[in-house]
Design a protein around this motif. Structure first.
Motif, mmCIF file in Angstrom:
data_model
loop_
_atom_site.group_PDB
_atom_site.id
_atom_site.type_symbol
_atom_site.label_atom_id
_atom_site.label_comp_id
_atom_site.label_asym_id
_atom_site.label_seq_id
_atom_site.Cartn_x
_atom_site.Cartn_y
_atom_site.Cartn_z
ATOM 1 N N TYR A 13 6.688 -0.618 30.300
ATOM 2 C CA TYR A 13 5.425 -0.087 29.774
ATOM 3 C C TYR A 13 5.128 -0.669 28.394
ATOM 4 O O TYR A 13 3.978 -0.939 28.063
ATOM 5 C CB TYR A 13 5.460 1.443 29.713
ATOM 6 C CG TYR A 13 5.570 2.056 31.085
ATOM 7 C CD1 TYR A 13 4.472 2.119 31.931
ATOM 8 C CD2 TYR A 13 6.792 2.542 31.531
ATOM 9 C CE1 TYR A 13 4.581 2.669 33.201
ATOM 10 C CE2 TYR A 13 6.909 3.088 32.799
ATOM 11 C CZ TYR A 13 5.797 3.153 33.626
ATOM 12 O OH TYR A 13 5.914 3.687 34.884
ATOM 13 N N CYS A 14 6.177 -0.891 27.619
ATOM 14 C CA CYS A 14 6.013 -1.541 26.314
ATOM 15 C C CYS A 14 5.484 -2.958 26.513
ATOM 16 O O CYS A 14 4.560 -3.392 25.823
ATOM 17 C CB CYS A 14 7.343 -1.580 25.558
ATOM 18 S SG CYS A 14 8.044 0.037 25.197
ATOM 19 N N GLU A 30 1.117 -6.801 26.285
ATOM 20 C CA GLU A 30 0.351 -7.818 27.005
ATOM 21 C C GLU A 30 -1.155 -7.561 26.867
ATOM 22 O O GLU A 30 -1.923 -8.486 26.625
ATOM 23 C CB GLU A 30 0.780 -7.820 28.478
ATOM 24 C CG GLU A 30 0.278 -9.001 29.268
ATOM 25 C CD GLU A 30 -1.065 -8.741 29.929
ATOM 26 O OE1 GLU A 30 -1.835 -9.697 30.099
ATOM 27 O OE2 GLU A 30 -1.350 -7.581 30.260
ATOM 28 N N LEU A 31 -1.583 -6.309 26.997
ATOM 29 C CA LEU A 31 -3.002 -5.982 26.835
ATOM 30 C C LEU A 31 -3.468 -6.301 25.415
ATOM 31 O O LEU A 31 -4.522 -6.929 25.230
ATOM 32 C CB LEU A 31 -3.265 -4.504 27.145
ATOM 33 C CG LEU A 31 -4.693 -4.011 26.896
ATOM 34 C CD1 LEU A 31 -5.718 -4.801 27.704
ATOM 35 C CD2 LEU A 31 -4.798 -2.521 27.192
ATOM 36 N N VAL A 66 8.614 5.745 24.911
ATOM 37 C CA VAL A 66 8.005 4.513 24.418
ATOM 38 C C VAL A 66 7.166 3.903 25.525
ATOM 39 O O VAL A 66 7.435 4.140 26.699
ATOM 40 C CB VAL A 66 9.069 3.508 23.925
ATOM 41 C CG1 VAL A 66 9.723 3.992 22.654
ATOM 42 C CG2 VAL A 66 10.104 3.191 24.987
ATOM 43 N N PRO A 67 6.133 3.162 25.151
ATOM 44 C CA PRO A 67 5.721 2.891 23.780
ATOM 45 C C PRO A 67 4.935 4.064 23.191
ATOM 46 O O PRO A 67 4.394 4.887 23.917
ATOM 47 C CB PRO A 67 4.804 1.679 23.927
ATOM 48 C CG PRO A 67 4.155 1.867 25.267
ATOM 49 C CD PRO A 67 5.242 2.497 26.127
ATOM 50 N N CYS A 124 1.296 3.587 26.944
ATOM 51 C CA CYS A 124 0.667 2.477 27.665
ATOM 52 C C CYS A 124 -0.519 2.945 28.505
ATOM 53 O O CYS A 124 -1.592 2.346 28.456
ATOM 54 C CB CYS A 124 1.717 1.802 28.548
ATOM 55 S SG CYS A 124 1.107 0.394 29.476
ATOM 56 N N ASP A 125 -0.329 4.007 29.293
ATOM 57 C CA ASP A 125 -1.422 4.503 30.136
ATOM 58 C C ASP A 125 -2.624 4.912 29.296
ATOM 59 O O ASP A 125 -3.772 4.673 29.680
ATOM 60 C CB ASP A 125 -0.963 5.681 30.995
ATOM 61 C CG ASP A 125 0.026 5.272 32.077
ATOM 62 O OD1 ASP A 125 0.133 4.059 32.375
ATOM 63 O OD2 ASP A 125 0.695 6.170 32.625
ATOM 64 N N ASP A 126 -2.354 5.517 28.144
ATOM 65 C CA ASP A 126 -3.444 5.927 27.248
ATOM 66 C C ASP A 126 -4.198 4.718 26.707
ATOM 67 O O ASP A 126 -5.427 4.734 26.606
ATOM 68 C CB ASP A 126 -2.894 6.761 26.083
ATOM 69 C CG ASP A 126 -2.150 7.992 26.564
ATOM 70 O OD1 ASP A 126 -2.729 8.768 27.347
ATOM 71 O OD2 ASP A 126 -0.987 8.161 26.170
ATOM 72 N N LEU A 127 -3.463 3.664 26.377
ATOM 73 C CA LEU A 127 -4.079 2.439 25.872
ATOM 74 C C LEU A 127 -4.983 1.820 26.932
ATOM 75 O O LEU A 127 -6.127 1.453 26.651
ATOM 76 C CB LEU A 127 -2.995 1.449 25.444
ATOM 77 C CG LEU A 127 -3.478 0.179 24.748
ATOM 78 C CD1 LEU A 127 -4.004 0.509 23.356
ATOM 79 C CD2 LEU A 127 -2.344 -0.833 24.659
#
Length: 91
Positions: A14-15, A20-21, A54-55, A67-70
């Motif tokens: 997930y980090c 990557e995004l 994390v992250p 990550c999902d929130d991002l």
């Protein structure tokens, strides 16, 4: 551009996806790797109001979550304005 900080562990997929995004968007970020670093982990937990996975991602002073929130912010079209320093983005 708002400063971005991401707390990570090296083995975390997930980090990697979150980085990557941010990389695709051309965003420079401070990465704080917390593996084996209890003091850094404690700072992360305190900054994120108790989140211990994390992250953990911060844009400016705003804790955006993991990550999902991002990716959700990006999907709603809210990530780019937040990265640009927009203070009026919902959240």
């Amino acid at each position: 551009m708002a400063p971005v900080t991401i707390y990570t562990k090296s083995w975390c997929p997930y980090c990697s996806a979150a980085k990557e995004l941010l990389g695709r968007k051309g965003v420079a970020f401070d990465e704080i790797e917390i593996t084996g670093k209890p003091d850094e982990r404690a700072v992360m937990i305190q900054r994120s109001n108790g989140a211990s996975t994390v992250p953990q991602i911060f844009i400016g002073d705003r804790h955006v979550g993991g990550c999902d929130d991002l990716y959700a912010l990006d999907g709603r079209g809210e990530l780019d304005p937040l990265l640009a320093g927009g203070a009026n983005v919902a959240g």
